[in-house]
Every structure is written in C-alpha cells, then in structure tokens.
Design a protein around this motif. Structure first.
Motif: not given
Lengths: 492, 501
Positions: B216-231, B265-270
C-alpha cells in the motif's frame, strides 16, 4: 504441631519433606488464618479449593519422597501476576472480572517447584502507590500498630497485600513486584524481608506491566533464607521475555553460609538526606557497626546524581505507564462503559476504570512524552538515568555492596499522605535509584522505631550478584536479632 | 531551504511533466511511503500465522490481542527479510536499530501503540532506478526502511449499530519504505511502485499483492511553479493500486493548482483517495494530527546483528532486476524496452532465457513479449500458469527457423498450443500444416489459377501490383501452407514480372 503458620518457609519445607506435617494441614491452617484476617484486607481473592487440591497433589508426591524445592509450601500471589483461570485485576476496576487463560512465568515456575497457591494479594492499583491505598479493593491494613495506639497504618506499597500477609502469617511467603521500591518499602514497613532482584533476573511475562524498564518480580518473606529460597524458584531465563537474562540461577540459599568477612561495604553519603529522622540515622549507624563486627570493611562512597533520582523516576515510570495502560480501552476485555461513539466509550471506560493515582500518572506520562516536551523531560530523564547507573558502577569498583536505610520513615497512618502525592513519592527516595540502575536490592528488618514499628535497612548489590547481597543481608539479620512480631489484633 | 528540500535530488523540469495552469506551468513533486507486508510465516513479534483470508480472529495470539502482561519477541526471519530488502535497494544496513512505540488509540490497535522504528531504522539510504516507457532511467532516492507492526481491521458493515474488529492482521510485519521527493509525474510514481514491487518479488520479501493489501502506498503531493521553493504537501493515505496512485496524483495536483491559482493556500493535511469518484478528500488537518509520543519500546532491546549476517544474506541475493536488464541487453542484444518488459517478473525473464537459449534472441523476444505475453494478458494468466512451456515455444520457433512452417502458420499453431497445451510439431503434423515447398505442386496450383483468370493475367501486365491477388489465391488454394517465397518466385516468372519487385 499446634501453630503451623509460625513455621518459616524453610522450616515448613523441611517438615514437609520429613513428612512431619502435610501440605493439606499446613494449607488448611493458612486458609483458616486468612479467613480470620479479613480486617487486614490483604487478600483480594482466596483460592481455597485450588489450594487444597494443590496441597493434596503435593502430599501425594511428598509421600513418595518426590516433589520440587517448594513442594507443598503455601504462597500468596500479588494480584499483578496473571494466574490461569483465577481473576487477575492488578486491583483496578478496569480489569474487574478478567480471568487470564494463561499463567505468568514466575508463578508457573513456583507451581513447577511444588508451591501451593492460597490466593491473590492486594496491591496499589497497577502497582502505583507507596501505601496500598490506591487499590480498587480498598486499603490494606498493616498488622503492626504503634505502641498504645490502634490507628490503622499502611503496610507500604505497592506490594502491601504481600507484606501484610507475610507479616501476619497469612502465607509462608509471597510474590511481589518492585518498580520503584514496591517490594523493599512494604517489607521495611512490616518487619519482613523484601528482595528486588536484578532487572532481567525474573521474567516479566504474564505480570501486568506498570513501567517495563523498571518492573521486576521478587519475594517478600519472613527472613533472608526464605527470600533466597523463593528467588531461586522464581528466577530464570524466559524466551518470552527478551529482557530476561540467560544466566544460570545459583543456589542462593547455599550462598548464605558465606559470611561477610573481607566484604567491602559502601555508605553512600548522598543518602543522608535532610530531615531524615534520627532513629533512621541511628539504625543506619548500627547497621554499619554490625557489618564491621562481622568482618566487613566499611567506607564512604559517593553517588553524586542521587538527588535527580526521584524526578527521573517520576518521568520514566509514568511515561512507560501511560503507554502500557493504553491497552485497557474497553474493546477486548475488562470493563467497558458504553458511549455514543468509540471515543466516548474510551473516555467513559477509562474515567470509570482507573483510580485517581493511575490517572495522575497517565497524565504525567502523556505530558512528558508529548511533542515539545519530550526532549526537556523524557530525554533528559534518560540521560540522568545513565548517569545514575554510572554512579553505581563507579561505586562498585570500590565496594561490594551498599548499605542504606530502606525508607525515610516507619509506616504512616492510612490517609496521612493521600492528599499529598509529593510527600508520598518522597517515600521512594532510597529505593528508586536501584530500579533506575537495574540493580538488586534487599530490605532487612533491623530494629523498631520509638513507636514500636519495624524499620528496615537496604542493601544494594552489583547486577546479578544477589549472592553477595544475600550474604550481607544475612549478616544484618543475624546481628539485628529482629524477633518482634505484631500482636494478632486482627483475628476475628 | 527546508530539510526536505535539501535532501531531494535536483532535477531539470521536463516540459512533458509540467501541468499547464491559468498562470503558468506547474511542477509536481512526489514522494512515496510504501508499506510492504513481509513474506513470513509468523508475525513480527508473535508466532501467529499470517495466512491471508483466514476466518476472522483465528490468527491471534495473546500478544497480538495485547492481553495484560504479554511481551513482544522479535521474529528473526522478519529482520533478515528487511536486511535482504535493504540490500536489494542498495541501501545502508544499520547493525543497530531501535524499536519505538507510536502511541494512539484505535479499536483495531490492541496495544494502544504500534511498535515501529522512529529515530533509528534498520535500513538507511538507498536508491531505486525507474525504467520509463520512453527509455529514460530515473533515479529515486530511498530515505529509509523500517520495520513495524500492522494493525487489525475494523469491520463497519457487519452490524447496524456496532463495529467489529478482526485481529488476524494485528502484528503482521510490515516494511515501511520511504522515498525521497524525487518523482515529478504520476507516471514516475507508478513506475516507482512497479519497480519497487518487482524488486521485492525478486527478493521474495513481499508478494507485492496490492489487492490483498500486501503493498500500500501513502503519496505525498505538492506543486510549485518551476524554479520556486517547495510547496506545502498533502499526504494521500493508503492507496492500494498502481492505477489509483496515478488517478490520485492527477486529481490532487490539479486540486492544489486550482487553489493556488485562485489565490488560496494549501493546508498541510492527510487526505483519502476515493476510487469511486476519483477524488481525494480531507481526512485530518495538521492541527488534528496525532501526537504519537514516540519513545523507545522498553519491552524490546535494541535490534543488533553482525556484519557477517548481512554479508551472508548479501551472498544469497538473487540477480536483481537492474542487473538482469543489463545482462539481457548485453547477452542477447535486446532493446532496453524489451529487456524492461522481460524483467518485470523474474519468471518472465527466466522463460525468455529458456526460449532464447541457442536460438535467435530477437525472434525469441518477439514471440515471448508479443504472442505469449499478449495471450497471458488476454486470458488473465500469470507466467506460472502458461499452458505453453518455454520448451514448446522454443520448438515452435525452431519450426519457423527450419522453414517447416511459415510465420503466419506459426501464429495459428501457437493459438492451438495455448488452447490445448500440445507440442507444436504434433499440431503441425496432425493438422497438415507443413509448408509446401514442392515446386511442382505450387506450380500446378498457379497454373490452374492463371488458366482460370486470363483477364487478371492481362491486367497484371499493366498493373504489376495485382500480382498480390494471385498470391492470395495461391495461398487460399493451398490452405496457406505454400512457401510464400516459392509462390512469389514462380508467379513472377509465369506472369513475366521481375521477382524482386
């Protein structure tokens, strides 16, 4: 024989072997005493039928000249030990009605060696307490009273049922457990001998856990010899407890003959705490003189981190207990108080099932393990634990055993400290260090207080050197000639 | 730069991986935590059986049910399986690791804590190479692998007012394998799980069965504009198929981009993935996150073993997928694509090697990956269930090579082999499928057709392409058995065409 219950374990064992008495007679005599001692509240479960059945089986073996080292000897079992088909509650409401389908390794060892079970002994709820007042089944009353007073005194804790039962001759000897002093302090309060072995000497399998890294089973007995005999049967490696140690179990009784000539005894100067009653200090000095007189050399040693022991203990033990007691959730066994949903069921069950002291420790433990506090409390306590253990290692490079008082006072009255948990915790000041370092310790009755109550001296030994510890304890016992006994006021 | 960011591989974003938004291109950053059930007879800390599908609560020991006074005893075999897996991931094996308690209440967690490894895992850093469909090889860092217990299972559909608990799975050994945030597309995440699964199956440390929950997998997903810091990342819990992993990532990346582009903005959540709707939904926020109160389990000594044990396990490792792929390319001259297809399962590669031995490797690869795998997929058979043995397929290829049958007839023979399991030579003989190379017989057939179709003969003289019609007629009249080359030659001669046209 008129008074069978006055026999020590060793005497009873020998009389049984020689067929001078039978186990049925002996067991019957104890059951009668137990029935008459309801006022002490030492037993929470009496297994009379099972006892007589075991006694008959022992007699059959003894008749044929067979049987184990404890064949036919009746014992009391602290309610923390799981006993197959016999209710085991750790004296908590939350485990009321719980009947284990299994037998703890330590008690199984005792039955293997022929012992007879009289019943389950009262203790502080989940072994959390120093006075046996936190038991769901009520306080145990110390058989001893102050001279000229009939105030009810505590028998110490958490193994208060064990100490009271041994002192009142309601069993030949008893099992007990010690997490911060729960064998030694009750022994001191009742004029009995309490031996906490090295961590890992006895299996913890089947013993209701309080604080896994500190818990250790041991005996409370009438004298040093009886404690030695009990330990030999209780101890041993157990593949089911990976913290138990695979080492030969020596003949501890045989070691008693060794004496203390040439033994080096250390007196830790940090144990001379402020406000210690003079009679305790005097007792300690007498102990030193006795050992010197028996041929030991005595020197002062330093255990510099002693002052951190109590706070360290009251972080480590509650932390482990908060996790160990999580399994009592109303889902699978024991008490369940329904709620609208599972969270409410947990809350209702645990609110109703645990007493105030257990809740206090779960809260403390949960707090010290919480994010943001872990480093400041739990981690620091672990570091201190290492330093405390190192103090002992260094001391034992100079001396063979340490001599200290067992407790800072004689038995106190029931109710005297229940509103003041801190002063209750202070009772463990001389005993917790031993658990933190995993060492063996023994309390030996050494005299009476001004009020006529028993006082104990504690000896601390190197890991797995219970033999030297017992030799030194025997020397104290011989010199102290402690023969006082409580008047049997409780007899109904 | 966050700690997370500093540990990830720096990669140039590829245009194909970027997601177009209203405000520009977005890069998806993915990291996976895979829970792999260890293949073992007994549980991690008890002797109970681990067989899947047993009657509820029949594989539960006193330890698994967390009865009072019960103690865990480590299963050494599970430890060896974790070491084996660590070696397969080219990872650092820690000779000393520590079991911790992760404390939380849940009815299917009998102890009230899960025994896991927090600060000191048994396996440290390693890597996995992804074989992408376009031939790229992507390196994904492994941060750690640790041992832990599985929980039981809550059953909410058995009773209108009550939930039931099945503890069969309680205490089963899991490996949690944590990747670095090194993946940049759903395809890479899928390829990662695929490759990890392949490696585990090669090693025999996890059966990789996602339907039964072994992986089973838990998938961590974030997005960012190219070159920006991690979201800010969201964790999607317990996704149990490779297809769902792709769907969950696609949905979640889009969801985050929409929020960010709307100025949110993205809330860090499960979050949880719902396969029915293809959407993810919030499970708990960061504020609701458990405080697990990790601390070393005092019932268990630190887990220690010797380098000799590790070396012994290393010496017993099978050939791993990456090595096998390289060898198939070098030894058989296969394309990286064919090699990748073949190494997906060790048994498939073994099958290929048995067929290719002493034969034309390319032809063998075509037959194995084309006809055989095609048929297996169509019929839902595993390679172990193939009705056509490697020996039989080899014999079929031999019949083609020695021109006993044509390639076209061979496909017909193969279908028959797949259906009946019979040997190819037998099928060819019994059904009279041998290629006809008898010039006389073919010539007679051609003469008959030419005689019957004088108009076609005339037309062919103007339009040579019509020769194909004659070939078809000849094949028809010989039931496809005529050697096509011989047919072509004779026809060309008779029709006055150059035979190499």
């Amino acid at each position: 024989m008129t008074d069978l219950t006055s026999l020590t374990l060793a005497e009873a064992r020998d009389a049984l072997k020689k067929k001078e008495i039978t186990s049925v007679e002996l067991t019957g005599a104890y059951l009668k005493e137990m029935e008459a001692a309801g006022a002490l509240n030492a037993y929470v479960t009496v297994t009379a039928e099972k006892a007589m059945e075991m006694a008959r089986a022992s007699d059959a073996k003894l008749q044929k000249g067979e049987g184990g080292p404890l064949e036919g000897v009746p014992l009391g079992i602290k309610d923390l030990f799981c006993t197959k088909d016999v209710q085991t509650t750790a004296c908590s409401h939350i485990l009321e009605g719980f009947v284990p389908p299994y037998e703890s390794t330590v008690t199984a060892n005792l039955w293997r060696d022929g012992a007879v079970m009289l019943g389950k002994l009262n203790n502080d709820e989940f072994a959390m307490g120093s006075s046996n007042e936190t038991s769901h089944y009520g306080a145990v009353v110390n058989p001893w009273r102050r001279q000229g007073s009939d105030a009810k005194l505590v028998p110490g804790g958490s193994s208060g049922g064990s100490s009271a039962a041994v002192a009142a001759r309601l069993c030949a000897a008893a099992t007990a457990t010690d997490t911060g002093g729960s064998i030694r302090q009750p022994a001191a309060f009742t004029g009995t001998v309490g031996l906490k072995p090295t961590y890992g000497r006895c299996s913890r399998w089947g013993i209701v856990a309080f604080a896994s890294s500190l818990d250790q089973a041991g005996p409370i007995a009438r004298d040093v010899r009886d404690a030695a005999i009990m330990l030999r049967s209780m101890a041993g490696h157990d593949a089911k407890d990976t913290t138990s140690v695979d080492r030969l179990v020596p003949d501890y009784e045989a070691a008693l003959a060794g004496g203390v000539k040439g033994l080096s005894v250390g007196i830790p100067k940090e144990y001379r705490v402020e406000g210690m009653p003079k009679e305790i200090d005097d007792l300690w000095t007498r102990g030193i003189e006795w050992l010197k007189a028996a041929g030991a050399t005595v020197k002062e040693v330093s255990l510099p981190h002693t002052k951190y022991a109590l706070p360290t203990y009251y972080i480590v033990a509650p932390a482990e207990c908060s996790s160990n007691l999580a399994r009592y959730d109303g889902v699978r066994y024991g008490l369940r108080v329904e709620g609208r949903d599972v969270t409410e069921m947990y809350e209702n069950t645990r609110a109703a099932g645990f007493g105030a002291e257990v809740k206090r420790r779960i809260l403390m433990g949960t707090y010290v393990l919480s994010a943001g506090y872990y480093d400041a409390y739990y981690l620091k306590a672990q570091k201190l634990r290492t330093l405390i253990a190192r103090d002992f290692t260094e001391a034992f490079s100079e001396v063979d055993v340490l001599l200290t008082p067992t407790a800072p006072s004689a038995a106190f009255a029931i109710g005297e400290k229940t509103d003041d948990p801190l002063s209750m915790y202070l009772n463990d000041v001389f005993t917790v260090t031993v658990n933190l370092a995993g060492l063996p310790g023994i309390s030996v009755p050494a005299g009476l207080s001004g009020e006529g109550l028993p006082l104990g001296l504690q000896l601390i030994g190197r890991t797995f050197d219970e033999e030297t510890l017992l030799r030194a304890a025997r020397a104290i016992e011989e010199a102290a000639e402690f023969t006082a006994a409580p008047g049997a006021w409780w007899r109904a | 730069m966050s700690e997370f960011e500093s540990t990830m591989r720096q990669r140039e974003p590829r245009a194909e991986d970027l997601i177009k938004g209203q405000t520009g291109d977005w890069e998806v950053i993915l990291g996976l935590e895979v829970h792999a059930q260890i293949t073992s007879k007994a549980k991690l800390f008890s002797g109970s059986s681990t067989t899947f599908g047993a009657e509820q609560n029949t594989q539960v020991s006193l330890v698994d049910a967390a009865m009072p006074g019960m103690l865990p005893v480590i299963n050494r075999f599970c430890v060896e399986q974790a070491i084996r897996t660590g070696l397969g991931l080219k990872a650092k094996i820690n000779l000393r690791s520590v079991f911790d308690r992760k404390n939380y209440f849940y009815p299917d967690l009998p102890q009230g804590y899960q025994i896991s490894q927090f600060k000191h895992p048994i396996v440290g850093e390693g890597e996995v190479l992804l074989d992408m469909a376009d031939g790229r090889v992507v390196t994904v860092g492994i941060e750690r692998l640790h041992l832990e217990q599985d929980a039981g299972k809550s059953l909410h559909d058995q009773h209108p007012a009550m939930s039931f608990v099945d503890l069969n799975r309680s205490g089963v050994a899991l490996m949690e394998i944590v990747s670095r945030p090194d993946m940049r597309s759903a395809d890479e995440a899928k390829a990662y799980v695929n490759k990890l699964r392949t490696i585990l199956r090669y090693l025999g440390t996890c059966d990789g069965n996602m339907e039964e929950g072994s992986l089973r997998a838990d998938v961590n997903v974030s997005v960012r504009k190219v070159g920006s810091p991690l979201g800010t990342r969201c964790e999607i819990k317990n996704v149990n198929s490779i297809r769902f992993i792709g769907q969950a990532i696609d949905y979640e990346a889009r969801r985050q981009i929409e929020i960010l582009e709307d100025g949110g903005k993205i809330d860090q959540e499960t979050r949880l993935f719902d396969p029915k709707t293809g959407e993810t939904r919030s499970m708990r926020s960061k504020e609701e996150a458990h405080d697990y109160r990790y601390f070393p389990d005092p019932d268990l000594l630190p887990l220690e073993f010797t380098q000799e044990l590790v070396d012994g396990i290393k010496a017993s490792l099978p050939e791993l997928p990456d090595n096998k792929k390289a060898r198939l390319i070098a030894e058989y001259g296969l394309s990286p694509y064919d090699a990748t297809v073949l190494i997906g399962e060790a048994a498939r590669a073994d099958y290929f090697e048995a067929v290719a031995k002493g034969r034309d490797a390319k032809l063998a690869a075509n037959w194995v990956t084309g006809e055989l795998f095609g048929a297996l997929n169509r019929e839902g058979h595993s390679i172990e269930e193939t009705p056509v043995t490697a020996k039989q397929l080899g014999e079929l290829i031999d019949l083609i090579s020695d021109e006993t049958i044509s390639g076209r007839i061979a496909k017909q023979v193969f279908d028959s082999m797949y259906k009946t399991g019979r040997d190819p030579a037998k099928i060819v003989q019994e059904e009279g499928l041998q290629q006809v190379t008898d010039f006389g017989a073919i010539e007679a057939a051609i003469d008959a057709i030419i005689a019957a179709n004088p108009d076609k003969v005339e037309q062919t003289k103007v339009k040579p392409q019509l020769a194909g019609w004659f070939v078809g007629q000849v094949m028809k009249s010989t039931s496809g058995k005529a050697n096509p080359q011989v047919v072509n030659e004779i026809l060309a001669r008779k029709l006055g065409l150059s035979s190499d046209g």
